[in-house]
Every structure is written in structure tokens, then in C-alpha cells.
Write an enzyme that holds these catalytic residues in place. Structure first.
Site, PDB file in Angstrom:
ATOM      1  CB  ILE A  64      -1.082  -0.206   1.082  1.00  0.00           C
ATOM      2  CG1 ILE A  64      -0.337  -0.193   2.812  1.00  0.00           C
ATOM      3  CG2 ILE A  64      -1.836  -1.045   1.229  1.00  0.00           C
ATOM      4  CD1 ILE A  64      -1.195   0.144   3.409  1.00  0.00           C
TER       5      ILE A  64
ATOM      6  CD  GLU B 218       0.419   0.377  12.022  1.00  0.00           C
ATOM      7  OE1 GLU B 218      -0.236   0.886  12.155  1.00  0.00           O
ATOM      8  OE2 GLU B 218       0.414  -0.776  10.992  1.00  0.00           O
TER       9      GLU B 218
END
Lengths: 210, 712
Positions: free
Chosen positions: B461, B677
Site C-alpha cells: 500500500i 504504525e
């Protein structure tokens, strides 16, 4: 009007009743290059809208990446959708369709624009350059090379627009400082956040040209 | 021979495709007979659709179908008692409306313009029912989620902080934030007969998408083909298969042609999840010399009435600092809104904003430097699970970050440093995110020309998955990266996990590592050498000598016992320097230094970009991003990119990413822990804490907009 099978149920007043009236008026007003007679006849004879539809496509001549195209398009088709859906030039991206993100940036007659905000028909006779037209054969444009070198992208979806804006920016002379580059590249959103790398890529191209 | 090694700064293998417009995303496949789908959204937040007038839409030029709850072909997985039921909203399956913006019709037409026009002609009448969208009004209706792992947590004594000599007790608010990847969510679907379907869809996990679509339509999994080679960002919004993807498949079956369904940007505010509005209460109690005696972390966040969403907002307070007493409470408030979904740093980003802000408040109360306070409460083992860390270099992160940002220039009292009209401040925010590794299969194929092809059903992504995998393979095989082709985003490839939770390099990278070693051993054996021979061998020559057309291997790789014996996390320390304008209240992040202990770094070039990008997301969280809801109608008022402010180029400062770059000895053979993250977790607190240091104003409601700075 009430007999028309698919008149818009709302907005009648706004449209002064029908698409057909609009056709008559607009063709009388402006469309010398079209076939107003045919359009008026279609309107007057209350042909089914599906037939009228065929006549609502208007001819368009434009040049994209050096290739001349003669196409028929509905007036409501944007330049971006013409490129992506009809000419199969999908390098220009749709990120918002509202002129808010810059992913659809192309050059029209050398000037950068958001192609989602330009109706295709407004580009009659113009020269359009998209990301697909930037490289010369296998040789990438210096800005494309610089984006790879400085990793000026991640997912790649805003990249076409960023590069088209960046190329125009150098031409516009808005690259005097990193701050100026950032300011004038702020119409091109990158959600992956590659901004500082994009600025570095533009600086490198600018410096190599000066 | 040129050698590419793990750790090298390798340019993206798909860079050329991305800078030339040659990379094809899911909405860019020109299929014969392609049709276009446009969704019609409900205009009430709760009730039923009592009737729909689709006559005008159905007769509009080029329209092929108008699907509504009253005529939709049944989706098997939506029916009661389905063998493989589909969770979440069941689009067009009944007349219920749960939130404003829920699709109630899908128009399919020959062109995008025709479908869009016809969609405007669809009329619905509703039987409206009372609705609740106001989070603050419904705060007390919060419930503990059904899933057991969200029950209250207590270590030692609950609420022990209240008894400590020095106490901080504050509420922190985070508004709903939208993923807003640049690519609009899009699905192109077509059927081959009645039992086979192919999708080009925006997906972070093609295997997950394959199973979801197979479940929805009661198909053999192998009869569902998912392609998602290029994904134009996602940040969590494509972790699951959404109802509109099922609807596109349903429509394609009905019209017997390929259907392309693209969401509008506005629809992406309601149909593909978001980081939920959350209010957190933190209670910290400490001794006068800065030892934590108790941490209490409570969180309320919104969810949908039709589906429960949960995330780890409070977990960070259980393990990041040593405290004999810690307790957490987590509740969700069901409202007439679309369901949230994990967004980059899910839960932990929300939680760390509150915890790290409160810790900063405590540092001023104690008059102890924020770094020193964290060092006083540093823990060398996981106090939540009572296990050793697999690796933890957070102390080193503090030290490196402090040096790079110039922490010694930070005023110890707020509001003391100026640069003209600007007030200057420094702030620190830390983060942690679990380091995971999932079972992955990889296929490798060597051909006599010496080139290697690797296939696995992972995704990219944006982080540069293929590039990192190529580097790993090049390193292990000892061949140049140019000889390796890496393919992903295809459900027909060997099974790989969804790209989420920062686990791709750990999971897929380990499998690539293992399959390359297996290939080397096989070649050694074929060459009559010991399997563990490390001397260089010419792969192509071996194949040629044995007259083999190719050599192909598939290997599965997963973690073992070690996963239960250690606690594994990535850690980060983000340092921000901000300027706050004294007259206008504008906050500018001038510098940001992100120091991360993410284990071994495979590709410094793309890893650095990933860290910088996460930091930009964190700046958005801190300063600009807020989905604003109008509770009179239950609708967002800023559902577009002009009014919802994601950071633009001029908002992004000079950001420096620094890696500890020490391999984790436990988690996997390469020692990688994950970055996606951790790049964002802790950034918002760093900025908010820097704003306090600059101004003496503590703003606990994000985003920190100029009005809040001036009015506080």
C-alpha cells in the site's frame, strides 16, 4: 414537458423545463461549428431522450502527448475522465474530482491545471501533456529521475500530479527556496507524506538547470 | 558481481512505473464491455426506506440496472443461517437505514456520467426514526465490548494513583479522523459463468478479500480471483472487504458485464471506516521524586449501532512504564454512524496521545525533565505480561533524539523562548506497537538465465514491500537486485497475511529469507556440494549443466515457541520543535526527529520515507485533522479534502528519521520488528507537549487549531 419520459423530477425551473430547450438555445447561441439544424430538429420532434443523447455528444479535437485526437464527447465529461476512461491514459489520477487534491494535474498549453475541473470540450484545439508524455521514449524526464532518486512517493497515486506540478513549478520560477517550493506544491496532496523528499527532488532539478 | 545487502538504500523496484503513470491501480483496467456503478446514499440517519421511485433513473440513457433493497438479488452470505456469514452491513439486503450516507441504491450504466446522472434521479421516501449521533450526549451509554479481551484490566490496585503525593488527572479528546488515501476506493468485478468471479479491488490483503467474496456469494475460494497489484494508499481503510465491494460483484452478476464501482471522496467519509472519536481519562500518581505509583487509563470511543468496532486505545498504559499499580477501562458508544476501522497506529496512537500528554503534565508538576521522568519509570521487562522484551532500545532512542533535536535548548519553564513573534517549544512523545509475525508462503523460481522470480499474495500500500523483499532475496542469494522480480497482490499466489499491523517485513520477509536459503541448499545438493556450503556457486550454470528448465520451491514460514516466551514490541521516541505565533495562535512544527527501535532495517531509503510519512500523519492528527459532524442531521459537514485538512507540503517540516537498527534476536531470522504504525504513534503528543513548552497552554482536545491556542 409532462409527457417526457425522463425529465428530471426536480430542478425543472432551473433548467427552464428541459434539456431540449437548452439544446435549442445553446445551439443558436454558440455552436456554429456543430450541427444546430439536427439538434433543433431532434428537440422539436420530441425524440426519445436516448436518441437525443446521441446528438448531445459534440466533436472535440485536441492533442495529447503529441497525438492528435478527434473524439465525440458529452459536454459534461471532464478532461480527466476523457483521459482516463476514453483515451485510456490512466496516469492522471482521480483523488477527489473537486479540484482539491491535485492528483489529476496535467499541462494544457504548457500551464498546469486540475484536469477534473476542466470540461473536455473546453480544450478544443489545445495541447495537453500528461505524465505519460513526459519521458522521451525510454529516457525519463529529469524530474521523474529525481523523484525516484529522492523517494518522492510511496503508494504512487499522487505522483503523476506531483511531477506534473513540479515540472511546471520549475518553469514558473517558484523554486527559489525550500519554503517557496513547499508553498507552491501545496495544491498536490500526498497522504503518504513524502513532502520533504518531493522538495528535495525539485531542488535537485532546479539546481541542475541553473 | 554487484552485491545488494540488507540495509542498503535501494530505490523502489516499481519506481519507474509510478513516475511514468504506468502503474495500474484497481480502477484502471480497461475491460471489454466495462460498465460503471454509482451509489445512492440515504439522507436520514435512522429508520427504514418505505418506498423508492427508480422509474426515471431506470429510463435514463445508458442505464442497465438500478439495484435497491426492494429488487436486489439475494447475497447468500447475507442470509440468516448462511454457512459462511458475512459480518457488518448487508447492503440492499433489507430496508433498514443505520446511518446517514448508507447506500440505498446502486445505479449501473454505460458511462460514469450516465450512472452519476441517473443516480441523481433515484427518489426515496423514508420512515424516519429517532437517532443518536452525538457522542458527548451519549457518553454514559458506553458499554464494555463483547470481546473478552476488552474487559477491565487491573494490576495491583485499581485507581491507586489517587493516593499518590503528586497526581495528574485529565481528559483528552481525539476527534474522528479519516484515512483519506489519495486513491478513491474502487472495485472492478466481472463474472465468468455463475460460479467464478474476478475482482480488481483496492485491498490490503488479497487472500482476505478472496475469502470474504467467496463467503458472500457461497463460492469455492479458488473460484474467486482478487487482483490488487498497486494500491494508492490505504492506512487501514482496505484491511477488510466493504459492503460496496460485495455490491459491485452483485451488480456484475446482474448485468453480466464488468462493473466498476468507485466511491466519491464524500462517500469515503462514511463507507470505509475511520479512527473513531475518543475521550480518554488518564490518572497518574507519582512520588515526589517521580516514581509512578499508579496509572489509570479509561477510554470511550464511538462505534456503529450495526457493528461493534474496538481497538487497543488503553493498552499502552499497561506496559510502557513501570508502575506497581495500573488499570484500564475501555468502552464503546454505539451511534447511528458508519463503523470505524483501524487507522495507522490504531488504538495505540490514540492511547499514546493521552498517556504521553499526561506524563508531560506530570513532569512539569514534579519539575523533572520529561526524558528523566521516563527513565525513572523505565521497565526492562513487560509488566503486563510478566515477560522479558525480545529487544528494547528505547533509552537509546531518548538519547539519540535529544541530541539531534537539541533538547538542551529546551526551556525548562514554558513560554520562555521566542523567535520574533513566534514562541518556541520542544516536546517528546513515545510510542510502542506490537511486533508480529504471521504464517506466510512464498514461491521462488530460478531459471537458467540466472534470474529469480518470487511470488506471494502480500500487498504494497506504499511502504515498498517488493523493494524490501528483493533486497532480502538479493542478500541471501548473493545476486544483484536487478536479477530478481518480485510479484504480489494476486490471490493465486502463495498465501500471505494482510498488510496491516506493521507485520509485512517480519512475516513475508522471513518467508523470503527461508525460501532463498532452501533454494541455495537445493542448488548446493544438485551441484554435489554440502547443503550448507557457503562458497559462491553459479546458479545458472548448475541448471544448465543438469539441463533443468527451472528450479521452483515453495516454502512456508512462521514463528515458533519464542512468540510465547517474549514480549515483542517496536518502540519510538518522537521529538518536536514547534513555533507558535503569539498573535494568531498558528502552530508550525519546525523540526521533527523520529527515533525508532524497529529492529533491523531492511531498506534504509524506503524505511526512512515510511517514518517521515507517519510523522506527517501525526502532525495532521495534532494540528489539522477533524471530521466535523452535524448532529442535527447526522452528517459530516466537511466530507471533502478542502474542508478536512490533511497536511499539505507547507505543513510538513524538516523530518529526520533515525534508526537504532539493531536486529531483534528473537522475532524472526532477520530481526525486523515493524515501522508502519510506530512512525505515527507518539507524534501527536510530541507536538502537543511542544506547544505547552512554547506557550504554557495545555490543549487536550485535538486538533490544536489557532482558536484553541488563543482561547486557552
Amino acid at each position: 414537458m409532462s409527457k417526457r419520459r425522463n425529465a428530471p423530477p426536480e430542478g425543472k425551473d432551473l433548467l427552464k423545463g428541459s434539456r431540449r430547450d437548452f439544446l435549442k438555445q445553446s445551439s443558436l447561441l454558440s455552436a456554429a461549428a456543430l450541427t444546430p439544424g439536427t439538434l433543433i430538429r431532434a428537440a422539436n420532434e420530441q425524440w426519445d431522450e436516448k436518441v437525443a443523447d446521441a446528438f448531445e455528444k459534440l466533436p472535440l479535437n485536441l492533442e495529447v502527448n503529441g497525438v492528435k485526437y478527434s473524439v465525440n464527447v458529452e459536454p459534461r465529461v471532464t478532461l480527466l475522465d476523457l483521459l482516463r476512461e476514453q483515451l485510456n491514459l490512466t496516469g492522471s489520477k482521480k483523488g477527489c474530482d473537486r479540484g482539491q487534491c491535485g492528483a489529476c494535474t496535467v499541462h494544457v498549453n504548457g500551464v498546469r491545471i486540475n484536469s477534473c475541473l476542466s470540461l473536455a470540450l473546453c480544450n478544443e484545439g489545445k495541447k495537453v501533456t500528461t505524465i505519460e508524455g513526459l519521458a522521451k521514449g525510454d529516457v525519463l524526464h529529469p524530474m521523474q529521475e529525481a523523484f525516484i532518486k529522492h523517494d518522492g512517493f510511496q503508494c504512487g497515486y499522487c505522483t503523476s500530479g506531483q511531477i506534473m506540478s513540479a515540472v511546471a513549478l520549475v518553469k514558473e520560477g517558484r523554486t527559489q527556496s525550500p519554503g517557496e517550493i513547499s508553498e507552491f506544491m501545496s495544491g498536490n496532496i500526498c497522504r503518504c507524506g513524502a513532502y520533504s523528499n518531493i522538495v528535495k527532488a525539485i531542488q535537485e532539478v532546479k539546481n541542475s538547470q541553473s | 558481481m554487484k552485491k545488494d545487502k540488507i540495509g542498503d538504500p535501494l530505490s523502489r523496484i516499481d519506481g519507474r512505473l509510478k513516475v511514468t503513470g504506468g502503474a495500474k491501480y484497481s480502477g484502471e483496467y480497461k475491460l471489454p464491455g466495462l460498465t460503471y456503478g454509482v451509489l445512492v446514499s440515504a439522507t436520514i440517519p435512522c429508520g427504514t426506506v418505505s418506498s423508492m421511485d427508480i422509474q426515471a433513473a431506470g429510463k435514463a440513457p445508458g442505464v442497465l440496472a438500478v439495484i435497491t433493497p426492494f429488487n436486489a438479488p439475494k447475497v447468500p452470505g447475507y442470509q440468516p443461517g448462511a454457512a459462511r456469514p458475512v459480518r457488518g452491513l448487508k447492503l440492499f439486503n433489507d430496508d433498514k437505514v443505520y446511518f446517514n450516507g448508507q447506500p440505498i441504491a446502486l445505479v449501473v450504466a454505460e458511462t460514469f456520467e450516465r450512472a452519476t446522472y441517473a443516480a441523481s434521479l433515484v427518489k426515496a421516501t423514508y420512515k424516519a426514526e429517532p437517532f443518536e449521533t452525538d457522542f458527548h450526549k451519549n457518553f454514559d451509554k458506553g458499554v464494555i465490548p463483547n470481546e473478552g479481551r476488552y474487559k477491565d484490566y487491573v494490576r495491583g490496585e485499581a485507581d491507586a494513583y489517587k493516593k499518590a503525593p503528586v497526581v495528574v488527572e485529565q481528559d483528552y479528546m481525539l476527534p474522528s479522523e479519516m484515512h483519506n488515501p489519495m486513491e478513491l476506493h474502487v472495485t472492478t468485478a466481472f463474472w465468468d459463468g455463475d460460479d467464478k468471479v474476478t475482482l480488481y479491488t483496492k485491498s490490503q490483503g488479497v487472500i482476505g478479500s478472496q475469502r470474504s467474496i467467496a463467503n458472500a456469494f457461497g463460492l469455492e475460494v479458488a473460484n474467486v480471483q482478487i487482483n490488487s497489484r498497486f494500491v494508492g494508499g490505504a492506512f487501514g481503510s482496505s484491511l477488510r472487504t466493504w459492503p460496496h465491494e460485495v455490491a459491485a460483484v452483485q451488480a456484475a452478476r446482474l448485468v453480466k458485464r464488468p462493473v466498476k464501482l468507485t466511491l466519491t471522496r464524500e462517500q469515503m467519509f462514511t463507507l470505509v471506516g475511520y479512527r473513531p472519536l475518543t475521550i480518554q481519562r488518564i490518572g497518574l500518581g507519582a512520588t515526589t521524586d517521580g516514581k509512578l505509583m499508579g496509572i489509570t487509563h479509561e477510554s470511550h470511543s464511538q462505534t456503529a449501532v450495526y457493528e461493534e468496532f474496538t481497538e487497543n486505545a488503553v493498552n499502552v498504559s499497561r506496559f510502557l512504564y513501570a508502575s506497581p499499580n495500573a488499570n484500564t477501562r475501555y468502552k464503546v458508544v454505539p451511534l447511528n454512524v458508519g463503523v470505524p476501522t483501524p487507522m495507522r497506529g490504531p488504538g495505540e496512537a490514540t492511547g499514546s496521545f493521552a498517556l504521553e500528554s499526561a506524563l508531560d503534565e506530570l513532569s512539569y508538576k514534579l519539575n523533572i525533565d520529561p526524558i528523566e521522568l521516563r527513565l525513572k519509570n523505565y521497565t526492562d521487562m513487560d509488566p503486563e505480561r510478566n515477560l522479558p522484551w525480545s529487544s528494547k532500545f528505547l533509552k537509546e532512542c531518548y538519547q539519540l533524539g535529544a541530541e539531534r533535536i537539541g533538547w538542551e535548548k529546551r526551556p525548562t519553564k514554558p513560554g520562555m523562548q521566542r523567535d520574533g513573534d513566534w514562541m518556541v517549544g520542544y516536546g517528546l512523545g513515545c510510542g510502542a506497537f506490537g511486533a508480529y509475525r504471521s504464517k506466510t508462503q512464498v514461491r521462488i523460481k530460478l531459471t537458467p538465465d540466472g534470474s529469480v522470480n518470487i511470488q506471494t499474495a502480500t500487498s504494497d500500500i506504499g511502504p515498498g514491500t517488493g523493494t524490501a523483499m528483493t533486497l532480502i532475496a538479493a542478500d541471501i542469494l548473493g545476486i544483484p537486485a536487478e536479477r530478481i522480480s518480485f510479484e504480489l497482490g494476486n490471490s493465486a499466489f502463495p498465501v500471505a497475511p494482510t498488510q496491516g499491523g506493521s507485520q509485512t517485513v517480519s512475516s513475508v520477509g522471513s518467508a523470503v529469507h527461508d525460501v532463498c536459503i532452501a533454494l541455495k541448499q537445493k542448488l548446493n545438493t544438485l551441484a554435489g556440494l554440502p547443503a550448507d556450503n557457503t562458497a559462491e556457486i553459479e546458479y545458472a550454470t548448475i541448471l544448465q549443466r543438469l539441463n533443468l528448465p527451472s528450479l521452483e520451491l515453495t516454502q512456508e514460514s512462521q514463528s515458533g515457541e519464542e512468540a510465547r516466551k517474549y514480549s515483542m514490541y517496536s518502540f519510538s521516541a518522537h521529538f518536536a520543535q514547534v513555533h507558535v505565533h503569539s498573535l494568531t495562535g498558528i502552530v508550525r512544527v519546525k523540526r521533527l526527529v523520529a527515533v525508532v527501535d524497529g529492529g533491523k532495517i531492511v531498506n534504509h531509503k524506503t524505511a526512512s520515507s515510511q517514518m517521515i510519512g507517519g510523522a506527517v500523519g501525526g502532525i495532521g492528527m495534532a494540528l489539522t485533522e477533524e471530521a466535523i459532524f452535524d448532529d442535527r442531521f447526522g452528517r459530516y459537514v466537511n466530507g471533502n479534502l478542502a474542508d478536512y485538512h490533511v497536511p499539505v507540503n507547507a505543513d510538513a517540516p524538516d523530518i529526520e528519521a533515525i534508526f537504532i537498527d539493531k536486529p531483534d534476536p528473537i522475532i524472526n531470522p532477520i530481526g525486523t520488528k515493524g515501522l508502519g504504525e510506530i512512525s505515527l504513534i507518539g507524534v501527536a503528543a510530541a507536538v502537543a507537549n511542544a506547544v505547552f513548552n512554547a506557550t504554557g497552554k495545555r490543549i487536550r482536545d485535538l486538533p490544536i487549531t489557532p482558536d484553541k491556542v488563543l482561547m486557552t
